[in-house]
Design a protein around this motif. Structure first.
Motif, mmCIF file in Angstrom:
data_model
loop_
_atom_site.group_PDB
_atom_site.id
_atom_site.type_symbol
_atom_site.label_atom_id
_atom_site.label_comp_id
_atom_site.label_asym_id
_atom_site.label_seq_id
_atom_site.Cartn_x
_atom_site.Cartn_y
_atom_site.Cartn_z
ATOM 1 N N PRO A 73 2.846 2.868 -9.760
ATOM 2 C CA PRO A 73 2.110 1.813 -9.063
ATOM 3 C C PRO A 73 1.912 0.603 -9.970
ATOM 4 C CG PRO A 73 0.631 3.584 -9.694
ATOM 5 C CD PRO A 73 2.009 4.015 -10.069
ATOM 6 N N ALA A 74 1.839 -0.570 -9.367
ATOM 7 C CA ALA A 74 1.564 -1.795 -10.117
ATOM 8 C C ALA A 74 0.087 -1.883 -10.451
ATOM 9 C CB ALA A 74 1.996 -3.020 -9.305
ATOM 10 N N GLN A 75 -0.750 -1.343 -9.562
ATOM 11 C CA GLN A 75 -2.198 -1.372 -9.753
ATOM 12 C C GLN A 75 -2.824 -0.148 -9.097
ATOM 13 O OE1 GLN A 75 -4.329 -4.833 -8.358
ATOM 14 N NE2 GLN A 75 -2.610 -6.179 -8.811
ATOM 15 N N GLN A 76 -4.019 0.182 -9.561
ATOM 16 C CA GLN A 76 -4.844 1.158 -8.870
ATOM 17 C C GLN A 76 -6.190 0.506 -8.647
ATOM 18 O OE1 GLN A 76 -5.426 4.970 -10.761
ATOM 19 N NE2 GLN A 76 -6.245 5.860 -8.892
ATOM 20 N N LEU A 77 -6.626 0.486 -7.402
ATOM 21 C CA LEU A 77 -7.896 -0.141 -7.074
ATOM 22 C C LEU A 77 -9.054 0.674 -7.637
ATOM 23 C CD1 LEU A 77 -7.194 -1.220 -3.387
ATOM 24 C CD2 LEU A 77 -7.031 -2.594 -5.471
ATOM 25 N N PRO A 78 -10.159 0.010 -7.951
ATOM 26 C CA PRO A 78 -11.311 0.734 -8.485
ATOM 27 C C PRO A 78 -11.953 1.612 -7.412
ATOM 28 C CG PRO A 78 -11.851 -1.580 -8.163
ATOM 29 C CD PRO A 78 -10.390 -1.428 -7.866
ATOM 30 N N GLY A 79 -12.756 2.523 -7.870
ATOM 31 C CA GLY A 79 -13.473 3.395 -6.941
ATOM 32 C C GLY A 79 -12.988 4.823 -7.055
ATOM 33 N N ARG A 80 -13.694 5.711 -6.358
ATOM 34 C CA ARG A 80 -13.359 7.135 -6.431
ATOM 35 C C ARG A 80 -11.961 7.430 -5.930
ATOM 36 N NH1 ARG A 80 -17.290 11.446 -4.217
ATOM 37 N NH2 ARG A 80 -15.979 10.922 -2.486
ATOM 38 N N SER A 81 -11.585 6.840 -4.800
ATOM 39 C CA SER A 81 -10.262 7.131 -4.250
ATOM 40 C C SER A 81 -9.182 6.281 -4.913
ATOM 41 C CB SER A 81 -10.239 6.920 -2.736
ATOM 42 O OG SER A 81 -10.545 5.580 -2.434
ATOM 43 N N GLY A 82 -9.528 5.116 -5.418
ATOM 44 C CA GLY A 82 -8.612 4.267 -6.175
ATOM 45 C C GLY A 82 -7.219 4.151 -5.604
ATOM 46 N N ALA A 83 -7.095 3.516 -4.451
ATOM 47 C CA ALA A 83 -5.798 3.372 -3.791
ATOM 48 C C ALA A 83 -4.783 2.706 -4.717
ATOM 49 C CB ALA A 83 -5.956 2.541 -2.517
ATOM 50 N N THR B 160 0.845 -1.195 0.000
ATOM 51 C CA THR B 160 0.000 0.000 0.000
ATOM 52 C C THR B 160 0.881 1.247 0.000
ATOM 53 O OG1 THR B 160 -0.034 0.173 2.405
ATOM 54 C CG2 THR B 160 -1.745 -1.213 1.371
ATOM 55 N N SER B 161 0.269 2.381 -0.225
ATOM 56 C CA SER B 161 1.011 3.651 -0.172
ATOM 57 C C SER B 161 1.638 3.867 1.199
ATOM 58 C CB SER B 161 0.086 4.827 -0.510
ATOM 59 O OG SER B 161 -0.324 4.752 -1.847
ATOM 60 N N SER B 162 0.943 3.491 2.242
ATOM 61 C CA SER B 162 1.486 3.635 3.599
ATOM 62 C C SER B 162 2.721 2.768 3.794
ATOM 63 C CB SER B 162 0.434 3.262 4.645
ATOM 64 O OG SER B 162 -0.620 4.185 4.630
ATOM 65 N N GLU B 163 2.679 1.547 3.285
ATOM 66 C CA GLU B 163 3.837 0.655 3.401
ATOM 67 C C GLU B 163 5.014 1.182 2.589
ATOM 68 O OE1 GLU B 163 1.798 -3.704 4.086
ATOM 69 O OE2 GLU B 163 1.608 -2.781 2.096
ATOM 70 N N VAL B 164 4.727 1.713 1.409
ATOM 71 C CA VAL B 164 5.783 2.299 0.577
ATOM 72 C C VAL B 164 6.401 3.497 1.296
ATOM 73 C CG1 VAL B 164 6.255 3.531 -1.574
ATOM 74 C CG2 VAL B 164 4.850 1.471 -1.597
ATOM 75 N N ALA B 165 5.568 4.348 1.833
ATOM 76 C CA ALA B 165 6.055 5.523 2.551
ATOM 77 C C ALA B 165 6.980 5.107 3.693
ATOM 78 C CB ALA B 165 4.872 6.327 3.087
ATOM 79 N N GLU B 166 6.579 4.104 4.441
ATOM 80 C CA GLU B 166 7.393 3.626 5.559
ATOM 81 C C GLU B 166 8.730 3.082 5.074
ATOM 82 O OE1 GLU B 166 7.236 0.013 8.758
ATOM 83 O OE2 GLU B 166 5.362 1.065 8.354
ATOM 84 N N ARG B 167 8.713 2.290 4.026
ATOM 85 C CA ARG B 167 9.951 1.669 3.520
ATOM 86 C C ARG B 167 10.899 2.681 2.896
ATOM 87 N NH1 ARG B 167 8.388 -4.448 1.745
ATOM 88 N NH2 ARG B 167 6.974 -4.762 3.489
ATOM 89 N N LEU B 168 10.352 3.752 2.323
ATOM 90 C CA LEU B 168 11.199 4.763 1.693
ATOM 91 C C LEU B 168 11.518 5.930 2.626
ATOM 92 C CD1 LEU B 168 9.638 4.941 -1.892
ATOM 93 C CD2 LEU B 168 11.628 3.621 -1.111
ATOM 94 N N GLY B 169 10.876 5.957 3.788
ATOM 95 C CA GLY B 169 11.125 7.030 4.738
ATOM 96 C C GLY B 169 10.554 8.365 4.285
ATOM 97 N N ILE B 170 9.387 8.308 3.634
ATOM 98 C CA ILE B 170 8.714 9.508 3.152
ATOM 99 C C ILE B 170 7.258 9.467 3.615
ATOM 100 C CG2 ILE B 170 10.244 9.809 1.159
ATOM 101 C CD1 ILE B 170 8.134 8.481 -0.605
ATOM 102 N N SER B 171 6.535 10.536 3.408
ATOM 103 C CA SER B 171 5.124 10.567 3.803
ATOM 104 C C SER B 171 4.242 9.950 2.711
ATOM 105 C CB SER B 171 4.672 12.010 4.057
ATOM 106 O OG SER B 171 4.626 12.726 2.832
ATOM 107 N N ARG B 172 3.012 9.615 3.075
ATOM 108 C CA ARG B 172 2.052 9.119 2.081
ATOM 109 C C ARG B 172 1.774 10.189 1.038
ATOM 110 N NH1 ARG B 172 -2.382 8.041 5.662
ATOM 111 N NH2 ARG B 172 -3.619 8.675 3.888
#
Length: 76
Positions: free
Chosen positions: A34-44, A8-20
């Motif tokens: 990103p490898a994928q974007q989830l469906p929906g309005r926010s599309g994580a 997830t974006s949160s996991e990436v942020a943690e591993r790279l030492g940056i914010s979401r």
């Protein structure tokens, strides 16, 4: 080719030492893919764990090289 592990974006942020927010900014500017974007309005976004690990390693190597350069300059 993507690995079976997605982050997830949160996991990436943690591993790279940056914010979401920085993760989202880098995606918007094409600096992080990103490898994928989830469906929906926010599309994580979901990211390939292997690609993020490689990016984190490259970043760590660059920081180490910069620290070595600064140390060398400071001791002259």
């Amino acid at each position: 080719m993507t690995s079976s592990k997605l982050l997830t974006s949160s996991e990436v942020a943690e591993r790279l030492g940056i914010s979401r927010q920085t993760v989202a900014w880098r995606v918007a500017r094409g600096q992080l893919a990103p490898a994928q974007q989830l469906p929906g309005r926010s599309g994580a976004y979901l990211f390939d764990a292997d690609q993020i690990a490689a990016l984190a390693a490259d970043h760590a190597a660059a920081l180490t090289a910069e620290a070595a350069r600064l140390t060398t300059e400071a001791t002259r």
